[in-house]
Scaffold this motif. Sequence first.
Motif, short mmCIF file in Angstrom:
data_model
loop_
_atom_site.label_atom_id
_atom_site.label_comp_id
_atom_site.label_asym_id
_atom_site.label_seq_id
_atom_site.Cartn_x
_atom_site.Cartn_y
_atom_site.Cartn_z
N LEU A 87 -10.46 9.48 -24.99
CA LEU A 87 -11.23 8.25 -25.16
C LEU A 87 -10.32 7.17 -25.73
O LEU A 87 -9.61 7.41 -26.72
CB LEU A 87 -12.40 8.50 -26.11
CG LEU A 87 -13.14 7.29 -26.65
CD1 LEU A 87 -13.90 6.59 -25.54
CD2 LEU A 87 -14.10 7.70 -27.76
N ILE A 121 -13.57 0.15 -23.04
CA ILE A 121 -13.59 1.58 -23.34
C ILE A 121 -13.17 2.33 -22.08
O ILE A 121 -13.42 1.88 -20.96
CB ILE A 121 -14.98 2.03 -23.82
CG1 ILE A 121 -14.94 3.46 -24.37
CG2 ILE A 121 -16.03 1.89 -22.74
CD1 ILE A 121 -16.20 3.85 -25.13
N PHE A 177 -12.90 6.47 -20.55
CA PHE A 177 -13.01 7.91 -20.63
C PHE A 177 -12.12 8.50 -19.53
O PHE A 177 -12.46 8.42 -18.34
CB PHE A 177 -14.46 8.37 -20.40
CG PHE A 177 -15.39 8.04 -21.53
CD1 PHE A 177 -15.62 8.94 -22.56
CD2 PHE A 177 -16.07 6.82 -21.57
CE1 PHE A 177 -16.49 8.65 -23.60
CE2 PHE A 177 -16.94 6.51 -22.61
CZ PHE A 177 -17.15 7.43 -23.63
#
Length: 221
Positions: free
Chosen positions: A75, A83, A85
Motif C-alpha cells: 500500500l 493511494i 494497492f
Amino acid sequence: MNYPEKRMIRPFLFALAAAPLATAALIGANPLAAPAVAQATDPLGQVSAHLKSVNTMTASFAQTDRNGKTLTGTLTLKRPGRIRFQYQKGVPLLVVGDGKALTMIDYQVKQVSRWPIGDSPLSVLLNPSKDLSRFAKVVPSGDPKLLTVQARDPKRPEFGTITIVFSRSAAAPAGLMLRGWTVIDAQNNRSTIQLSNQAFNVAVSDKAFQWNDPRPRGPRG
C-alpha cells in the motif's frame, strides 16, 4: 474472465469507496499539517489528529475474505487523495485512487473500472471540517492498547459497515498506528485488511500513482 482474485477485490473496493472514515484514514483528510502529538481529549478527536498528521504512508497489507483466502501486496498513499494497492506477483490487478475515484486496472482482460467517490460520504476528504461523529463511533475493543472505530452511512445501508483499528503508539503520528480494517457488506461478505511495516511521512514520488492503461490507445492515469 472473473477469476477468484477479482471477485474477492470488487466488494472490498465498493465498500472502500463508500466508507468515509476508513478511506480518509488511508488517504489523509486534511491538506494542512497537524502537530505530531495529538492534543485531542476524545477518541474521535485523536483519530482526526492522526489523519491530519499523515502526509504519506507505505505499508505491507494482507487482504483476507470470509472464506479465508488471502492476497498480499504493498500500500502506498500520498495526500491529497492518492493511494495505490499493488497486489502480489501473479495477480494481474492494480488499484489506484486519485481522491475522486478508485480505479481498478485488470491487465488480464485489459479492462479499467472506476468507483466515483466525490459525491459519496467520502466527500469528507474534500471538506475536512466535517464532523466524523456523523459517520463513525468508537466501539469497545477489549484491549486498552487499541482504538476501534466503526463507520456506516445510515442513509446508504448497501455500503455496509467498516471497522478500523488503531493501536496506541507514542512513536506514531498523533499517538496512533493504523493497523487495518474490516468491511462487511450488505450481503454479509467480510473482507479484512491487516497492515504491517508501516512507514509514515516518508518520501513518495508522484510517479508511484501512475499506471499503464491496457486498453488499446487508452490514456494514461
